[in-house]
Design a protein around this motif. Structure first.
Motif, PDB file in Angstrom:
ATOM      1  N   ALA A 458     -72.046 -76.243 -27.085  1.00  0.00           N
ATOM      2  CA  ALA A 458     -72.924 -77.413 -26.933  1.00  0.00           C
ATOM      3  C   ALA A 458     -72.127 -78.634 -26.475  1.00  0.00           C
ATOM      4  N   ILE A 517     -76.392 -82.033 -26.814  1.00  0.00           N
ATOM      5  CA  ILE A 517     -75.835 -81.239 -27.913  1.00  0.00           C
ATOM      6  C   ILE A 517     -76.952 -80.772 -28.833  1.00  0.00           C
ATOM      7  N   SER A 520     -78.999 -78.063 -27.500  1.00  0.00           N
ATOM      8  CA  SER A 520     -78.251 -76.806 -27.370  1.00  0.00           C
ATOM      9  C   SER A 520     -78.034 -76.108 -28.702  1.00  0.00           C
TER      10      SER A 520
END
Length: 606
Positions: A458, A517, A520
């Motif tokens: 991520a 992030i 992900s």
């Protein structure tokens, strides 16, 4: 194998004696019990496709045990995923289990960003209920007369989905709370809660929390124990009270219910408890208005004997907060369980959290243990173990660490749970284990588990946002910050900027990094952010150049080997966090919640 005792409604002392004797019996001869359990599992599932595929033939004699040990592989979820997907898609043949799979229990661990699906069968609810029934007799030995009051436990259900084949997929506790074992349970002092069932079974998290807190306050003098499943959940309830006590006091003073609580069944159940009580409302207002909330639990619930929450593993980060709110009330960890199987109980519940040891109940499943060499033990101890190294429950050694491997009645065979346990002692002949850690978990705030590889992927994806600005990510680490309400993930980034000026990069770029992030990370994290609201926006803190060199210097000065040092991907040691925070030049938060919908991506919500 000893039979579980027949429980008689209302006969508290006699039931306790029966249950404690049952536990004595099964821990006095765990080897025979375990072999009987494995024999039952193998014989009833002798014709399943999974055994045939591996060439395991069940003969119904002593050879079955040896053949199972010799032939069957140790597996992970990824190994079973094709079979689980077939069942989820509607294949009703005996793939893993001869009995019908009744539903899937969704694990907090993930595979490919989605919750793992653990098959279960109807009778497993009975096994879980047996373990719950053992908790009160043990607690009563340490804290007598608990039957004379109630427990204020904050219990919640979560959203459920249906697989394409029509099976429910939901967390194990949602399954249990929605079952007749819970909803139609006979009277048991341990499950005599201040919260009506309707408030627990309300899917709206605000209405559920509000109504449970209100009922707990209305019955404050009857409360003898408080808790939730995880420490994080109980702290969330107390912080909810910090925010909403004025409205709660108004409801108690007037005997009327907040109109935001609009679920008819919840309203009806709460109104059976809520009566006008100006004196109680004034008392709560007086306590909650004080500058300090230290000891708020015994202040508002003066007869509380202990706080019942899980504080082992990553939940240990909440111990200082619990002690602050609880004025050092005992923190009790009663049981050890997972979506795969319920495992054991703590026979010394008033011990310090660091001393908690669980006695595995040998009737719950067949347990094996894979010796573990931890990464921090150095390369000379990093031997790779395989199935030939597996040991049985009775053969583990005191002080050694193992990964738990379980075979269940519901179709898991030699399945690696991922928990690392350390042998702490023995109850009769049954071993007791400290929970050491979950393998490879880097961050956790609530029920989320973010693995190091997942976090790394991520971060790499997010760092691509920096490229157009001539900037790259030099190094990073992370921290689960539980000092905020709610807790949130913090990433410390050291960047290499060709322009030598981080301020030339727009704020929106770093915010996009935060959101990338979050987008992900796995579905459990995203659910905690979006639906449960138990995790706050992810934060990136940009640190000065050279910060990670300072971090290495600190580690080496404390005995780390310069040859083996690598930057930690997760930190929780206070001096290191202080060092990182002292060098922060800017910080950024995710601007909005990541996307999340109930169920796996391809399923519709029920």
């Amino acid at each position: 194998m000893p039979e579980a005792p027949l429980i008689v409604d209302g006969n508290f002392d006699e039931n306790n004696k029966k249950l404690l004797q049952f536990f004595e019996d099964i821990t006095s001869n765990p080897n025979d019990v375990q072999k009987t359990v494995l024999h039952e599992i193998l014989s009833r599932n002798s014709g399943v496709e999974y055994f045939q595929r591996h060439g395991l033939i069940i003969n119904g004699n002593n050879d079955d045990y040896e053949n199972f040990k010799k032939i069957m592989p140790i597996v992970t979820y990824e190994d079973l995923k094709p079979d689980i997907n077939r069942i989820a898609n509607g294949d009703r043949s005996s793939i893993l289990c001869s009995l019908p799979i009744s539903e899937f229990l969704t694990s907090s661990g993930t595979s490919g960003g989605e919750r793992k699906l653990m098959p279960t069968i109807e009778e497993e609810l009975g096994r879980r209920s047996l373990l719950y029934s053992l908790l009160m007799p043990v607690m009563n030995k340490f804290v007598p007369d608990l039957q004379k009051g109630k427990g204020m436990y904050f219990l919640f259900i979560k959203s459920e989905s249906k697989t394409p084949g029509g099976l429910l997929a939901r967390p194990v506790l949602t399954s249990y709370y929605k079952s007749s074992y819970f909803k139609k349970r006979p009277y048991d002092p341990y499950t005599n809660y201040t919260s009506p069932n309707e408030t627990i079974l309300c899917l709206d998290s605000y209405q559920s929390m509000y109504s449970q807190m209100l009922c707990g306050l209305c019955q404050n003098t009857q409360v003898l124990r408080v808790g939730a499943v995880f420490a994080s959940g109980f702290i969330r309830a107390i912080r909810f009270l910090e925010k909403h006590w004025p409205i709660l006091c108004r409801d108690i003073k007037t005997g009327t219910l907040n109109p935001q609580i609009n679920d008819p069944m919840v309203r009806e159940s709460v109104m059976k408890i809520l009566k006008p009580d100006p004196y109680l409302a004034d008392f709560i207002e007086m306590e909650c208005s004080k500058e300090s909330w230290k000891g708020i639990i015994p202040r508002l619930w003066p007869n509380t004997k202990y706080v019942d929450v899980i504080v082992t593993g990553t939940m240990s980060q909440y111990i200082p907060t619990l002690k602050y709110y609880g004025n050092d009330l005992p923190l009790v960890c009663t049981m050890y369980a997972s979506s795969e199987c319920y495992f054991g109980i703590n026979l010394d519940p008033l011990c310090e959290p660091s001393e908690v040891a669980y006695t595995l109940i040998p009737t719950m499943g067949f347990f094996e243990f894979l010796p573990v060499a931890r990464d921090d033990q150095g390369p000379e101890n990093s031997n790779k173990y395989d199935r030939d190294d597996l040991v049985d429950l009775v053969d583990v050694k005191l002080g050694h660490e193992y990964e738990l491997v379980v075979t269940t009645y519901a179709g898991l065979y030699r399945y690696r749970v991922g928990d690392i346990l350390k042998v702490a002692g023995f109850k009769n002949k049954a071993p007791q284990f400290h929970f050491v850690c979950r393998k490879n978990v880097a961050l956790s705030i609530d029920s989320d588990k973010t693995y190091e590889v997942e976090l790394h992927d991520a971060v790499l994806k997010a760092s691509t946002h920096l490229v157009p600005y001539g900037t790259s990510l030099t190094e990073y680490t992370s921290y689960a910050d539980t000092s905020t309400n709610p807790g949130h993930y913090v990433l410390y980034w050291e960047i290499n900027n060709d322009e030598s000026d981080e301020t030339l990069i727009p704020t929106s770029v770093f915010e996009d990094c935060c959101l990338t992030i979050e987008e992900s990370l796995n579905s459990v994290y995203r659910q905690c952010r979006v639906s449960d609201k138990s995790i706050g926006p992810l934060e990136i803190k940009v640190v000065e150049n050279g910060t990670f060199d300072k971090l290495m210097d600190y580690a080496i000065s404390n005995g780390a080997s310069i040859n083996q040092y690598k930057a930690p991907r997760c930190v929780n040691y206070a001096p290191i966090i202080e060092l990182l925070n002292s060098r922060v030049v800017s910080s950024y938060f995710s601007p909005k919640c990541p996307k999340w919908v109930p169920g796996h991506k391809q399923w519709s919500s029920s």
